[in-house]
Write an enzyme that holds these catalytic residues in place. Structure first.
Site, PDB file in Angstrom:
ATOM      1  N   GLY A 260       0.809  -1.205   0.000  1.00 42.93           N
ATOM      2  CA  GLY A 260       0.000   0.000   0.000  1.00 42.93           C
ATOM      3  C   GLY A 260       0.842   1.254   0.000  1.00 42.93           C
ATOM      4  O   GLY A 260       0.667   2.135  -0.824  1.00 42.93           O
ATOM      5  N   THR A 490       3.282  -6.651   5.550  1.00 43.00           N
ATOM      6  CA  THR A 490       4.304  -6.335   6.541  1.00 43.00           C
ATOM      7  C   THR A 490       4.556  -7.460   7.533  1.00 43.00           C
ATOM      8  O   THR A 490       5.493  -7.391   8.326  1.00 43.00           O
ATOM      9  CB  THR A 490       3.887  -5.089   7.331  1.00 43.00           C
ATOM     10  OG1 THR A 490       2.602  -5.335   7.916  1.00 43.00           O
ATOM     11  CG2 THR A 490       3.798  -3.873   6.421  1.00 43.00           C
ATOM     12  N   ARG A 607      11.128  -1.854  21.522  1.00 44.03           N
ATOM     13  CA  ARG A 607      11.275  -3.314  21.597  1.00 44.03           C
ATOM     14  C   ARG A 607      10.886  -3.917  20.257  1.00 44.03           C
ATOM     15  O   ARG A 607       9.831  -3.595  19.704  1.00 44.03           O
ATOM     16  CB  ARG A 607      10.369  -3.845  22.705  1.00 44.03           C
ATOM     17  CG  ARG A 607      10.524  -5.320  23.026  1.00 44.03           C
ATOM     18  CD  ARG A 607       9.519  -5.690  24.104  1.00 44.03           C
ATOM     19  NE  ARG A 607       9.593  -7.090  24.479  1.00 44.03           N
ATOM     20  CZ  ARG A 607       8.595  -7.770  25.016  1.00 44.03           C
ATOM     21  NH1 ARG A 607       7.436  -7.155  25.236  1.00 44.03           N
ATOM     22  NH2 ARG A 607       8.749  -9.041  25.346  1.00 44.03           N
ATOM     23  N   GLY A 682       7.728   0.876  10.204  1.00 41.55           N
ATOM     24  CA  GLY A 682       7.433   0.887   8.775  1.00 41.55           C
ATOM     25  C   GLY A 682       8.105   1.991   7.992  1.00 41.55           C
ATOM     26  O   GLY A 682       8.661   1.751   6.925  1.00 41.55           O
ATOM     27  N   GLU A 683       8.074   3.223   8.509  1.00 36.91           N
ATOM     28  CA  GLU A 683       8.461   4.368   7.690  1.00 36.91           C
ATOM     29  C   GLU A 683       9.821   4.961   8.022  1.00 36.91           C
ATOM     30  O   GLU A 683      10.403   5.677   7.208  1.00 36.91           O
ATOM     31  CB  GLU A 683       7.365   5.432   7.793  1.00 36.91           C
ATOM     32  CG  GLU A 683       6.110   4.984   7.084  1.00 36.91           C
ATOM     33  CD  GLU A 683       4.845   5.693   7.563  1.00 36.91           C
ATOM     34  OE1 GLU A 683       4.210   6.362   6.736  1.00 36.91           O
ATOM     35  OE2 GLU A 683       4.486   5.563   8.735  1.00 36.91           O
TER      36      GLU A 683
END
Length: 722
Positions: A260, A490, A607, A682-683
């Site tokens: 996405g 993911t 973590r 993610g980013e």
């Protein structure tokens, strides 16, 4: 929840059935932190997983989208007679017969005219969907679409985005007001060195592997949807508002999503709006799948940016002033904020900081988030400018960053929950061999190639958003965990299973996970690097409540939890993930070719739930940053206002040949405000990478590139060294 008798069947679970572990003693904790392959990996690589376009359905019809061939104007006439007479054609939907939509429907930023399709004869931007042909087969629909005859009354358009555009206005303050700390002009005047430069990034598209697809049908008074999106609950709520339905009438599922990167997070995609229109009008299931070209034309992209950064520093490298003005393009149809100044507000200490965000309305499709929204183009500008400060001070760029570490939020003044950037910088420099670098440019060569290294530091906002979860203790001693999460490739299924197993003190094999269904209740989507954090919080809190009630309870027993209240009790702090990215490039000045040889990223992301999956996310993010630095560029024809590279042949993204030796690793970190101690991964991999590569290209060539991508023609030297 039962499968529809006429609509698509549920997607395969994508993970093995729970084992019978009734006689097994309670295991020690350890699911979180273990490197486990994703549980749906086998069914994906064998082709057993069904994506949105693969779901079977009885009596399924197919829609083909027709997009405008002009950039701005009005539809004078749509001649449907030939198309309607063709074999298999069931109907043509356009502005004359389409259902009327609620104009108040939109996204976080307010009403969004981008989703109000087929409501008038107006064409507000190139590639706007103007009709849908529905037929028994995709081939029949496509053939009939070519027979549709559309004439337009063209009007002048404006796609000339620039910082000084006369229509420029202050951007929405959705993420807080612009910063004004100290006297920037006075501090700049007192600085030993001042950098004052412009940095430009183009439109960038998500370019996910899976095109956008939706199937819609009505069953027992409920609208049923399978769709490729990043948050089924939020999509269902938007859809209910758009079509003036009771939210209980709408169910959206997105079992498996082929990527996405933000392009499937902006509310309702055009494929979904049009599929619901057709299913409602024809009273049968309808599937709409966008072609690759239509994805580029009709699905939101990252807007182009034009940023001016001024930095003033003393001779010892201490920053006196940071002044960051960021302009970005928006559509006249909807508001949006590309928050390019996020890092300027938090990354470095300075006596004075001023940020200004400017929106420039032009005749384009409404932009929306693409991976690392705001922070990614903002990082390119800020970290390039920091490198220029180091260059003018003849200082190590790493040392410059170390000298300007803040003790609290430079603009907010509030404490950091945990700030671990220094550890990323030190460990990254050690592994990369930064200490041996000659900081002068154009000093290293290998034959005809120039070689350079560069680095960038960055952060990305962390935290969780309200979500709900339910957990049922079953009679067979397994647990069913239900949460409206999304797995967009993911590995969310695998990560959340581990979180649930640890929270319930059981083996992962005893967890049944239900996700990707709006019927599972409110939950944040897969976006903003807050998906896994938000869902894990809800699962952890629900598991604690369930365990407190298990002793002597009759099974099955279900407990639900909403994290809104617990999130509201968090103390005010700045919460971020951090990274330091180091890069090595080679440049051929005779051809303009830039090759990234090596990328190293060190990350402080709390973590780590699953190191295998987290590294995969970070390496993928760094590859996206490489792609942004060297390849990606949405190009418009000034003569027509239309995109000219609406496919993966013309819109270049990194391929295997472009991917160098990439290493991503973690420094020990923990988020004290989160019950699991985690942050999003993610980013943060994407955000600083383009700047690190651009800084390495300067080090190799002695030429600074302030406009992305760093194309061949921008690097080529007329008289390269022999």
């Amino acid at each position: 929840m039962t499968a529809s008798s006429t609509g698509p069947s549920p997607a395969p679970a994508g993970h093995p059935a729970p084992a019978d572990t009734a006689a097994t003693s309670e295991p020690p904790l350890g699911a979180v932190g273990a490197a486990r392959p994703r549980m749906e990996g086998t069914v994906k690589v064998t082709g057993a997983v069904r994506y949105a376009a693969d779901e079977p359905a009885n009596d399924l019809a197919h829609g083909w989208v027709i997009t405008s061939t002009v950039t701005r104007g009005r539809i004078r006439e749509i001649d449907t007679s030939t198309a309607l007479a063709m074999p298999g054609v069931l109907g043509v939907i356009d502005h004359r017969n389409a259902p009327r939509l609620n104009p108040e429907a939109g996204s976080f930023f307010g009403p969004d005219g981008g989703i109000h399709l087929l409501q008038s004869d107006e064409v507000p931007h190139s590639g706007r969907p103007i009709a849908l042909v529905v037929a028994e087969t995709p081939e029949q629909a496509r053939s009939a679409a070519t027979a549709l005859r559309v004439t337009y009354e063209e009007e002048p358009y404006d796609v000339d985005f620039r910082l000084e555009h006369p229509a420029a206005r202050p951007a929405t303050s959705f993420f807080g007001e612009d910063a004004t700390v100290g006297d920037v002009d006075m501090e700049l005047a007192a600085s030993t060195v001042v950098v004052d430069e412009r940095y430009v990034t183009p439109e960038v598209h998500g370019a996910a592997m899976e095109p956008h697809t939706a199937t819609a049908w009505w069953e027992d008074g409920r609208l049923q949807i399978t769709d490729s999106n990043q948050g089924p609950f939020m999509v269902a709520m938007t859809l209910a508002t758009l079509f003036r339905l009771d939210p209980k009438q709408v169910r959206v599922r997105s079992p498996h999503v082929g990527g996405g990167f933000g392009s499937k997070s902006g509310g309702c995609g055009p494929q979904l709006v049009l599929a619901v229109m057709a299913a409602t009008m024809l009273d049968r299931p309808v599937r709409v799948t966008l072609t690759r070209s239509q994805v580029f034309q009709t699905v939101s992209m990252r807007p182009a940016t034009d940023q001016r950064v001024r930095i003033g520093a003393d001779a010892d490298g201490r920053l006196r002033a940071l002044d960051h003005t960021a302009a970005f393009e928006v559509s006249r149809l909807a508001d949006y904020l590309e928050n390019c100044t996020e890092l300027t507000n938090t990354l470095y200490a300075a006596r004075a900081i001023r940020t200004r965000r400017t929106a420039v309305p032009v005749d384009i499709l409404p932009p929306y988030s693409v991976r690392g929204p705001g922070a990614t183009p903002g990082s390119f500008a800020l970290e390039s400018a920091m490198d220029e400060v180091a260059e003018r001070l003849h200082m190590d760029p790493l040392e410059l960053r170390l000298r300007n570490e803040p003790s609290a939020g430079p603009v907010s003044g509030v404490p950091f929950s945990r700030r671990n950037l220094i550890a990323c910088l030190h460990e990254g420099a050690r592994r990369f061999g930064w200490a041996t670098r000659d900081h002068r440019p154009r000093t290293r060569s290998e034959g005809h190639l120039l070689v350079g290294t560069g680095m960038a530091a960055t952060s990305f906002g962390a935290g969780a958003l309200p979500s709900t979860a339910s957990i049922t203790a079953e009679t067979d001693q397994t647990f069913t965990v239900a949460i409206g999460a999304s797995d967009i490739g993911t590995g969310a299924r695998t990560a959340l299973t581990a979180v649930a197993a640890d929270a319930l003190r059981v083996h992962p094999e005893r967890i049944r996970l239900l996700i990707a269904d709006s019927d599972l209740g409110p939950a944040w989507g897969a976006g903003g690097s807050r998906g896994t954090t938000s869902w894990s919080w809800a699962i952890t809190e629900t598991a604690a409540r369930l365990r407190s009630r298990l002793d002597g309870a009759a099974l099955p027993l279900t407990v639900s939890c909403d994290t809104t209240e617990s999130l509201g009790r968090l103390p005010l702090m700045e919460r971020h993930s951090y990274s330091a990215v180091f890069s090595e490039v080679s440049v051929d000045p005779a051809t303009g070719e830039v090759r990234v040889r090596r990328l190293l990223g060190m990350f402080a992301v709390g973590r780590v739930i699953n190191p295998l999956l987290a590294r995969s996310q970070l390496v993928g993010g760094m590859i996206m940053g490489l792609s942004m630095a060297l390849h990606e560029e949405g190009v418009r024809d000034r003569a027509t206002g239309r995109h000219v590279n609406t496919d993966l042949a013309g819109y270049h993204i990194a391929a295997h040949a472009d991917v160098p030796d990439i290493e991503a690793d973690f420094v020990p970190d923990y988020e004290p405000g989160d019950p699991s101690g985690i942050k999003g991964v993610g980013e943060i991999g994407t955000v600083g990478t383009a700047a690190a590569i651009a800084n390495a290209v300067w080090h190799a060539t002695g030429r600074r590139h302030r406009t992305l991508p760093i194309r061949l023609d921008r690097v080529l030297e007329e008289h390269p060294p022999k």
